[in-house]
Design a protein around this motif. Structure first.
Motif, PDB file in Angstrom:
ATOM      1  N   ALA A   1      62.342  99.442  21.501  1.00 43.06           N
ATOM      2  CA  ALA A   1      63.042 100.721  21.659  1.00 43.06           C
ATOM      3  C   ALA A   1      64.513 100.572  21.304  1.00 43.06           C
TER       4      ALA A   1
ATOM      5  N   THR B   1      57.015  94.403  29.283  1.00 41.97           N
ATOM      6  CA  THR B   1      58.084  95.403  29.352  1.00 41.97           C
ATOM      7  C   THR B   1      59.332  94.961  28.590  1.00 41.97           C
TER       8      THR B   1
ATOM      9  N   TRP C   1      53.029 101.652  24.225  1.00 35.84           N
ATOM     10  CA  TRP C   1      54.297 102.370  24.086  1.00 35.84           C
ATOM     11  C   TRP C   1      54.481 102.870  22.659  1.00 35.84           C
ATOM     12  N   LEU C   2      54.235 101.998  21.680  1.00 37.26           N
ATOM     13  CA  LEU C   2      54.433 102.407  20.292  1.00 37.26           C
ATOM     14  C   LEU C   2      53.416 103.471  19.897  1.00 37.26           C
TER      15      LEU C   2
ATOM     16  N   ARG D   1      59.389  93.454  25.727  1.00 41.03           N
ATOM     17  CA  ARG D   1      59.208  93.803  24.318  1.00 41.03           C
ATOM     18  C   ARG D   1      59.353  95.313  24.113  1.00 41.03           C
ATOM     19  N   VAL D   2      58.878  96.104  25.049  1.00 43.88           N
ATOM     20  CA  VAL D   2      59.076  97.554  24.948  1.00 43.88           C
ATOM     21  C   VAL D   2      60.559  97.865  24.846  1.00 43.88           C
TER      22      VAL D   2
ATOM     23  N   MET E   1      52.252 105.888  29.590  1.00 41.92           N
ATOM     24  CA  MET E   1      53.561 105.237  29.569  1.00 41.92           C
ATOM     25  C   MET E   1      54.589 106.175  28.955  1.00 41.92           C
TER      26      MET E   1
ATOM     27  N   SER F   1      51.299  96.272  26.683  1.00 43.80           N
ATOM     28  CA  SER F   1      52.009  97.515  27.008  1.00 43.80           C
ATOM     29  C   SER F   1      52.844  97.993  25.837  1.00 43.80           C
ATOM     30  N   SER F   2      53.401  97.078  25.053  1.00 37.77           N
ATOM     31  CA  SER F   2      54.205  97.472  23.892  1.00 37.77           C
ATOM     32  C   SER F   2      53.350  98.199  22.859  1.00 37.77           C
TER      33      SER F   2
ATOM     34  N   LEU G   1      52.133  92.677  19.318  1.00 34.56           N
ATOM     35  CA  LEU G   1      51.802  93.876  20.081  1.00 34.56           C
ATOM     36  C   LEU G   1      50.438  93.711  20.743  1.00 34.56           C
TER      37      LEU G   1
ATOM     38  N   ASP H   1      51.587  93.150  30.465  1.00 32.13           N
ATOM     39  CA  ASP H   1      52.658  94.132  30.675  1.00 32.13           C
ATOM     40  C   ASP H   1      53.975  93.562  30.146  1.00 32.13           C
TER      41      ASP H   1
ATOM     42  N   SER I   1      57.764 107.124  26.863  1.00 30.91           N
ATOM     43  CA  SER I   1      58.525 106.524  25.775  1.00 30.91           C
ATOM     44  C   SER I   1      60.006 106.732  25.992  1.00 30.91           C
TER      45      SER I   1
END
Length: 466
Positions: A392, A385, A455-456, A387-388, A1, A451-452, A437, A383, A3
């Motif tokens: 961010a 997205t 990502w983190l 929250r991602v 993924m 997914s979050s 998460l 997934d 960032s």
């Protein structure tokens, strides 16, 4: 993924956060006694889905798995709270050995994983035996005593202590609006709970330092930048009043040693503070090492009573007040119906700098996160997205705000904690709001990183490669 383009400053702490009542479960293990939230959940109609904190994410039995997830994430720190009634059944007497043993094991697991413990002493779970709760000054004294006991027992292994979590939410939702435990709807008659929580904070600071703890000591509150709904003077006046009761009466005594000044026409609303004993403010303003900020949303305030527009029940409970909540136009919403407004995190940091100046210690964002209706797809992937993008945006806004030339330039921002590590029991919303998460199946207890999480992890991995 991939960032989003974020660069974490050297030494900037990134962690996850939880609370005992929301994840531990194990409600009948050992000598643990009920908290006010156990009692509140047993009242018909109080919890949206009629669930209780009896099991939740079963962290009590599965904490090694959860620490392993934090290690996989690459988290620097873990903010968690101590279950008051697990450690001190009934809210009196010495610490219970079985409760102590649980936190000993958790701290050992964190140490082995290289994860820094940030421990919250009071995160809403008062013993039910404290029948008047925070309306009673004696509760502040008991918190100070409890802080001394846990400081003596765990003080050599905890890197940061948070005395009280979100006294504003406890006062507003628990005692003024009747939305949280203990369910009182006292409106402005709830104000003694402000003073008693902050007194308990100050007594806890004294007790922790007397116990010789090695870690930093601070407090955490939820702050909300306040906007008038329109250009009318009445909206501005009510926005000012809401800012006082949501933000200033909780921060000013701790950071400045006094309650905020209010116009003469508003002074009668705050008469409860004038009746408090001399000397309390000196205790409440004991020097602290950091100030914890929880940020979720700004508040738009209009003059006049009414049910407003908040879908989480807050507006309806505010119907007897001279102001109401209104929506923030042009913003997407979380599962709770809260506006997603990362720029206002920067606004908040700038307000803290401007209001408190040199009296503002280093700051941690001790909670930042959002609920969304996360469920695994047919392949088992969650997934999230939204929250991602949320994380961010908020982490990026915070870092940009305190950068040279930013709207909060000069604030010593030292870290950011994601709420939450796990999907949990979200207080009066029960299991209907997922902040984690990591997805939790509340029937089986199975954990699934979202997914979050990935990502983190990639953001933290990139820092390590930098």
């Amino acid at each position: 993924m991939t960032s989003p383009q974020l660069t974490l400053p050297p030494g900037f702490l990134v962690g996850t956060a939880t609370a005992a009542a929301q994840i531990e479960g194990g409600a009948t293990v050992g000598r643990r006694t009920p908290s006010v939230w156990d009692a509140y959940a047993d009242l018909p109609g109080r919890i949206f889905d009629a669930t209780t904190p009896a099991v939740t994410a079963d962290h009590y039995h599965r904490f090694p798995e959860d620490v392993a997830l934090m290690s996989e994430l690459g988290a620097d720190a873990y903010r968690f709270s101590l279950s008051w009634t697990r450690l001190q059944p009934g809210g009196r007497g010495p610490l219970d050995p079985e409760g102590v043993a649980f936190y000993d094991r958790l701290l050992d697991e964190l140490a082995a994983a290289g994860i820094s413990p940030f421990v919250t002493i009071s995160h809403w779970d008062l013993p039910v035996e404290y029948s008047a709760g925070w309306l009673d000054r004696n509760t502040a004294l008991r918190l100070g005593d409890f802080a001394g006991l846990v400081g003596e027992r765990f003080g050599d292994r905890v890197d940061a202590w948070i005395t009280v979590n979100e006294p504003a939410t406890v006062t507003l939702n628990g005692y003024a609006l009747g939305l949280h435990a203990p369910g009182e709807a006292l409106l402005f008659d709830a104000l003694p709970t402000v003073h008693h929580q902050l007194l308990g904070h100050g007594l806890s600071v004294q007790a922790l330092r007397a116990a010789g703890v090695r870690g930093q000591v601070g407090i955490t509150n939820v702050h909300s930048p306040v906007l008038p709904a329109g250009p009318e003077a009445a909206d501005a006046e009510m926005a000012f009043l809401f800012d006082i009761i949501h933000n200033r009466i909780f921060a000013d005594p701790v950071l400045l040693g006094h309650y905020p000044q209010v116009p003469d026409e508003l002074a009668p609303m705050f008469g409860a503070f004038a009746a408090m004993p001399d000397g309390d403010l000196a205790i409440m303003s004991e020097p602290i090492d950091f100030y914890g900020l929880n940020y979720y949303q700004p508040s738009v305030i209009a003059a006049g009573s009414g049910t407003g527009s908040s879908p989480d029940g807050t507006s309806e409970a505010m119907a007897g007040l001279p102001f109401r909540l209104e929506p923030l136009p042009g913003h997407n919403l979380t599962g709770f119906g809260w506006p997603i407004a990362p720029d206002y995190l920067g606004v908040l940091l700038g307000q803290m700098r401007d209001r408190y100046g040199d009296s503002l210690p280093p700051v941690y964002i001790t909670e930042s996160g959002a609920s969304f209706p996360d469920e695994p797809d047919a392949t088992g992937v969650v997934d999230d997205t939204e929250r991602v993008a949320y994380l961010a945006g908020h982490l990026g806004a915070a870092l940009a705000a305190v950068a040279p030339g930013g709207v909060a330039d000069g604030v010593d921002l030292r870290g950011y904690f994601v709420w939450s590590l796990l999907d949990n029991w979200e207080w009066a919303a029960g299991f209907t709001q997922r902040f984690g998460l990591v997805h939790v199946d509340f029937d089986s207890g199975e954990r699934t990183p979202k997914s979050s999480f990935r990502w983190l992890r990639s953001l933290l991995d990139a820092r390590g490669r930098g």
